[in-house]
Design an enzyme around this catalytic site. Structure first.
Site, PDB file in Angstrom:
ATOM      1  N   SER A 184       0.797  -1.221   0.000  1.00  0.00           N
ATOM      2  CA  SER A 184       0.000   0.000   0.000  1.00  0.00           C
ATOM      3  C   SER A 184       0.832   1.274   0.000  1.00  0.00           C
ATOM      4  O   SER A 184       0.350   2.313  -0.428  1.00  0.00           O
ATOM      5  CB  SER A 184      -0.956  -0.013   1.195  1.00  0.00           C
ATOM      6  OG  SER A 184      -0.252  -0.198   2.397  1.00  0.00           O
ATOM      7  N   HIS A 212      -5.602  -3.322  -2.549  1.00  0.00           N
ATOM      8  CA  HIS A 212      -5.321  -2.424  -3.680  1.00  0.00           C
ATOM      9  C   HIS A 212      -5.262  -3.177  -5.009  1.00  0.00           C
ATOM     10  O   HIS A 212      -4.761  -2.650  -5.995  1.00  0.00           O
ATOM     11  CB  HIS A 212      -3.999  -1.681  -3.461  1.00  0.00           C
ATOM     12  CG  HIS A 212      -4.032  -0.747  -2.297  1.00  0.00           C
ATOM     13  ND1 HIS A 212      -4.569   0.517  -2.370  1.00  0.00           N
ATOM     14  CD2 HIS A 212      -3.648  -0.915  -1.013  1.00  0.00           C
ATOM     15  CE1 HIS A 212      -4.480   1.104  -1.192  1.00  0.00           C
ATOM     16  NE2 HIS A 212      -3.921   0.249  -0.343  1.00  0.00           N
ATOM     17  N   LYS A 244     -11.976   0.679  -1.664  1.00  0.00           N
ATOM     18  CA  LYS A 244     -10.975   1.317  -2.522  1.00  0.00           C
ATOM     19  C   LYS A 244     -11.494   1.343  -3.962  1.00  0.00           C
ATOM     20  O   LYS A 244     -12.390   2.127  -4.246  1.00  0.00           O
ATOM     21  CB  LYS A 244      -9.637   0.625  -2.319  1.00  0.00           C
ATOM     22  CG  LYS A 244      -9.089   1.028  -0.947  1.00  0.00           C
ATOM     23  CD  LYS A 244      -7.915   0.288  -0.426  1.00  0.00           C
ATOM     24  CE  LYS A 244      -7.525   0.897   0.916  1.00  0.00           C
ATOM     25  NZ  LYS A 244      -6.789  -0.005   1.775  1.00  0.00           N
TER      26      LYS A 244
HETATM   27  C1  LIG Z   1      -6.698  -0.087   3.226  1.00  0.00           C
HETATM   28  C2  LIG Z   1      -6.096  -1.407   3.546  1.00  0.00           C
HETATM   29  C3  LIG Z   1      -6.667  -2.251   4.505  1.00  0.00           C
HETATM   30  C4  LIG Z   1      -7.802  -1.799   5.364  1.00  0.00           C
HETATM   31  O1  LIG Z   1      -8.998  -1.788   4.657  1.00  0.00           O
HETATM   32  P1  LIG Z   1     -10.179  -0.830   5.169  1.00  0.00           P
HETATM   33  O2  LIG Z   1     -11.377  -1.372   4.484  1.00  0.00           O
HETATM   34  O3  LIG Z   1      -9.817   0.550   4.767  1.00  0.00           O
HETATM   35  O4  LIG Z   1     -10.240  -0.998   6.652  1.00  0.00           O
HETATM   36  C5  LIG Z   1      -6.120  -3.501   4.684  1.00  0.00           C
HETATM   37  N1  LIG Z   1      -5.048  -3.905   3.972  1.00  0.00           N
HETATM   38  C6  LIG Z   1      -4.450  -3.104   3.059  1.00  0.00           C
HETATM   39  C7  LIG Z   1      -3.266  -3.597   2.315  1.00  0.00           C
HETATM   40  C8  LIG Z   1      -4.947  -1.828   2.827  1.00  0.00           C
HETATM   41  O5  LIG Z   1      -4.355  -1.030   1.957  1.00  0.00           O
END
Ligand SMILES: *Cc1c(COP(=O)(O)O)cnc(C)c1O
Length: 397
Positions: A184, A212, A244
């Site tokens: 990320s 992602h 996302k």
């Molecule tokens: C954003 C993210 C999460 C958390 O997800 P949310 O739905 O925002 O709580 C978990 N793992 C990764 C790699 C992320 O980028």
């Protein structure tokens, strides 16, 4: 409670103090902050679905039919038809037997990892894995082994170590390898085929976090397994998020029916929390439909990704091996990173600075993310601003 004042002073002194910034109006390629329009270059709304008319309509329809709240946790009375419909839709999309939705990616990771491993077991985690994975590992109470970023030889050494020189893992002792697929903060991709091969050789489970990757990687946006040409395998535990690229909220685990039935019984963040509301469920189903029906969104995202990445590299910035719409711009020092971000905002470009503890000391960076909904003019203006401010701060010549 003096420690609170002291800690805040410490954070401010080392350029690590964080504050909230409020966006006026809906999420889009341009947003208003303090009355000023800026180009938004730090949202995970990759496909621009967060304010998509079709998703909004699906949410409104779900509210009209089912109301705004689910009223209870899933195992009590909070399982509605839409939960089942979304889970079936996710399983069909991912090509797995079944799927289970969670209230967020954070919740999924801190719930599922402790359901898979516990005291006496071992969990192997890439050093750059997301904070929610780290927290899940710590919470599991399993032995927590972190391997250097994408270093497969180090991972194998740790696996060998866990066996204590016996050819087979002691009975009843479990091993789990867990990794982000798209990292990320760096935007690079984990060597999944090698990880899976090692896991099979050493009898470890594999869990991959497609937060992602869902909707982005692979010809049809199914995620990292599709990207590597690997068939969806019910032995691999696939986690992904809805907040996302899918533009809504929540997360899922996709895998075998048996895994899902197990998690329904064992994943505490699933069991002890009110379930997702109808609006989120309805719009998430519409989001998956869109990802499948409109590949042009994903194509636009990738074309714009290469455009911005090449543009930033051509003026001398280090994008840290990014292979995805997450494009880090290396700075190093935390204070300088925040100064860079502030000055870009003055130029009408909103890019957040990433600093410790999110990334290691001395590895601070700006983190730009591309959206399918950006225009090429938006991206040109961003590159121009990066060039101007970068020169002023002597980061490029
Ligand atoms: C954003 C993210 C999460 C958390 O997800 P949310 O739905 O925002 O709580 C978990 N793992 C990764 C790699 C992320 O980028």
């Amino acid at each position: 409670m003096d420690f609170i004042t002291e800690e805040i002073e410490n954070l401010k002194g080392s350029a690590l103090y964080r504050t909230l910034r409020t966006i006026e109006g809906a999420q889009g390629p341009r947003v208003k902050i303090d009355g000023k329009e800026v180009i938004l270059l730090c949202s995970n709304n990759y496909l621009g679905l967060a304010d998509h008319p079709g998703l909004k309509e699906a949410a409104v329809k779900a509210i009209e039919k089912y109301g705004v709240g689910s009223g209870a946790s899933r195992l009590v009375s909070g399982t509605m038809g839409l939960h089942q419909e979304l889970e079936e839709r996710i399983a069909r999309f991912k090509g797995t037997e079944a799927a289970l939705v969670f209230n967020s990616g954070y919740t999924a990771n801190v719930s599922v990892i402790p359901a898979l491993v516990g005291r006496g077991d071992t969990v192997f985690s890439d050093k750059l894995n997301h904070a929610s994975i780290i927290d899940g590992c710590v919470l599991s109470r399993a032995e927590f082994k972190r391997y250097p970023h994408k270093d497969m030889e180090a991972l194998e050494r740790l696996l060998v170590g866990a066996y204590g020189h016996t050819p087979l893992l002691p009975k009843n002792q479990r091993c789990l390898i867990v990794t982000d697929s798209v990292f990320s903060m760096n935007g690079d991709i984990a060597p999944l085929p090698e990880i899976i091969e090692l896991a099979q050789r050493y009898g470890a489970m594999v869990m991959v976090d497609d937060a992602h990757a869902t909707g982005i990687l692979g010809d049809t946006g199914k995620g990292s397994l599709e990207y590597f040409g690997l068939k969806s395998d019910d032995d691999i535990i696939q986690m992904g998020t809805l907040g996302k690229a899918l533009g809504t909220f929540g997360a899922y685990i996709a895998g075998s029916r048996e895994l899902i039935d197990y998690l329904i019984n064992k994943a505490r963040g699933f069991i002890f929390s009110t379930s997702l509301p109808p609006s989120v469920l309805g719009s998430s189903i519409a989001a998956i439909d869109l990802v499948e029906d409109e590949p042009s969104l994903r194509q636009a995202l990738w074309e714009k990704t290469w455009y911005l990445k090449k543009g930033l590299e051509s003026i001398g910035f280090d994008t840290m091996g990014s292979e995805t719409p997450i494009i880090p711009v290396f700075v190093g020092d935390a204070g300088k990173t925040m100064e860079f971000s502030r000055r870009l905002m003055d130029e009408g470009i909103f890019v957040s600075g990433i600093r410790p503890p999110t990334v290691p000391e001395g590895r601070s960076r700006l983190r730009a993310t591309v959206m399918a909904s950006h225009s090429y003019d938006d991206l040109d203006r961003a590159i121009e601003a990066f060039s101007k401010v970068g020169r002023e701060l002597c980061l490029i010549s």
